[in-house]
Design a protein around this motif. Sequence first.
Motif, mmCIF file in Angstrom:
data_model
loop_
_atom_site.group_PDB
_atom_site.id
_atom_site.type_symbol
_atom_site.label_atom_id
_atom_site.label_comp_id
_atom_site.label_asym_id
_atom_site.label_seq_id
_atom_site.Cartn_x
_atom_site.Cartn_y
_atom_site.Cartn_z
ATOM 1 N N LYS A 5 0.876 -1.178 0.000
ATOM 2 C CA LYS A 5 0.000 0.000 0.000
ATOM 3 C C LYS A 5 0.905 1.217 0.000
ATOM 4 C CE LYS A 5 -3.261 -3.003 1.124
ATOM 5 N NZ LYS A 5 -2.691 -4.304 1.037
ATOM 6 N N PHE A 6 0.459 2.306 -0.606
ATOM 7 C CA PHE A 6 1.293 3.491 -0.596
ATOM 8 C C PHE A 6 0.460 4.760 -0.492
ATOM 9 C CE2 PHE A 6 0.393 2.949 -5.082
ATOM 10 C CZ PHE A 6 0.241 4.241 -5.561
ATOM 11 N N ARG A 7 1.116 5.807 -0.033
ATOM 12 C CA ARG A 7 0.509 7.131 0.066
ATOM 13 C C ARG A 7 1.436 8.119 -0.637
ATOM 14 N NH1 ARG A 7 -1.335 8.954 5.792
ATOM 15 N NH2 ARG A 7 -3.089 7.658 5.161
ATOM 16 N N VAL A 8 0.878 8.889 -1.551
ATOM 17 C CA VAL A 8 1.608 9.964 -2.213
ATOM 18 C C VAL A 8 1.318 11.229 -1.418
ATOM 19 C CG1 VAL A 8 1.838 11.314 -4.334
ATOM 20 C CG2 VAL A 8 1.375 8.848 -4.459
ATOM 21 N N VAL A 9 2.368 11.877 -0.933
ATOM 22 C CA VAL A 9 2.216 13.098 -0.132
ATOM 23 C C VAL A 9 2.808 14.255 -0.914
ATOM 24 C CG1 VAL A 9 2.745 14.222 2.055
ATOM 25 C CG2 VAL A 9 2.410 11.740 1.980
ATOM 26 N N ARG A 10 2.026 15.320 -1.040
ATOM 27 C CA ARG A 10 2.479 16.475 -1.802
ATOM 28 C C ARG A 10 2.069 17.760 -1.110
ATOM 29 N NH1 ARG A 10 -0.549 17.659 -6.853
ATOM 30 N NH2 ARG A 10 -1.053 19.585 -5.822
ATOM 31 N N PRO A 11 2.974 18.716 -1.006
ATOM 32 C CA PRO A 11 2.619 19.994 -0.396
ATOM 33 C C PRO A 11 1.810 20.865 -1.350
ATOM 34 C CG PRO A 11 4.881 20.090 -1.140
ATOM 35 C CD PRO A 11 4.391 18.682 -1.392
ATOM 36 N N THR A 12 1.054 21.766 -0.773
ATOM 37 C CA THR A 12 0.261 22.719 -1.542
ATOM 38 C C THR A 12 0.129 24.004 -0.729
ATOM 39 O OG1 THR A 12 -1.848 23.104 -2.690
ATOM 40 C CG2 THR A 12 -1.948 21.879 -0.617
ATOM 41 N N ASP A 13 -0.231 25.060 -1.397
ATOM 42 C CA ASP A 13 -0.533 26.313 -0.708
ATOM 43 C C ASP A 13 -2.036 26.528 -0.577
ATOM 44 O OD1 ASP A 13 2.197 27.093 -0.413
ATOM 45 O OD2 ASP A 13 2.222 27.695 -2.521
ATOM 46 N N ASN A 14 -2.835 25.645 -1.201
ATOM 47 C CA ASN A 14 -4.280 25.852 -1.211
ATOM 48 C C ASN A 14 -5.028 24.521 -1.154
ATOM 49 O OD1 ASN A 14 -6.912 26.600 -1.607
ATOM 50 N ND2 ASN A 14 -6.442 28.083 -3.191
ATOM 51 N N LEU A 15 -5.286 24.056 0.045
ATOM 52 C CA LEU A 15 -5.976 22.777 0.229
ATOM 53 C C LEU A 15 -7.385 22.776 -0.358
ATOM 54 C CD1 LEU A 15 -4.927 21.802 3.863
ATOM 55 C CD2 LEU A 15 -4.268 20.658 1.742
ATOM 56 N N ASP A 16 -8.118 23.863 -0.193
ATOM 57 C CA ASP A 16 -9.509 23.874 -0.655
ATOM 58 C C ASP A 16 -9.622 23.754 -2.171
ATOM 59 O OD1 ASP A 16 -10.647 23.967 1.876
ATOM 60 O OD2 ASP A 16 -10.477 26.147 1.977
ATOM 61 N N ALA A 17 -8.706 24.378 -2.910
ATOM 62 C CA ALA A 17 -8.736 24.260 -4.368
ATOM 63 C C ALA A 17 -8.442 22.819 -4.800
ATOM 64 C CB ALA A 17 -7.739 25.228 -5.003
#
Length: 130
Positions: A5-17
């Motif tokens: 199983k895997f999880r792709v983690v990525r940063p963002t500046d706008n979670l709602d978008a």
Amino acid sequence: MTTPKFRVVRPTDNLDALLAFYRDGLGLTVFDRFQDHDGFDAIIMGQENAPYHFAFTRTDKHQAGKAPTEENLLVFYLSDHAEWENAVNRMKAAGFLPVISFNPYWDKKGLTFEDPDGYRIVLQQTDWVP
């Protein structure tokens, strides 16, 4: 060997978008959402019983910025034509229109959509062939 199983983690500046793109457009389920966990906010999404999750994180410690290239892709292989059409129509109904793929290969049997951070997903209408 069992399938990992895997999880792709990525940063963002706008979670709602991103929520609108991945939940409303792509049709993923929100499994968890939290704020200020050691300075990070996050949304974790995926499909029930799929061996993957996506986590989008935000922090005041740095700016995430945009995708570095147009070739940063997640490709979803949908072999059933009706399922593929439904996925495309859901993206369009959520307000996300296809873009021309940087690599023309993906336009032959699929459509590419760009998320608010500039990362792209391809809805590929073909079988997965490893």
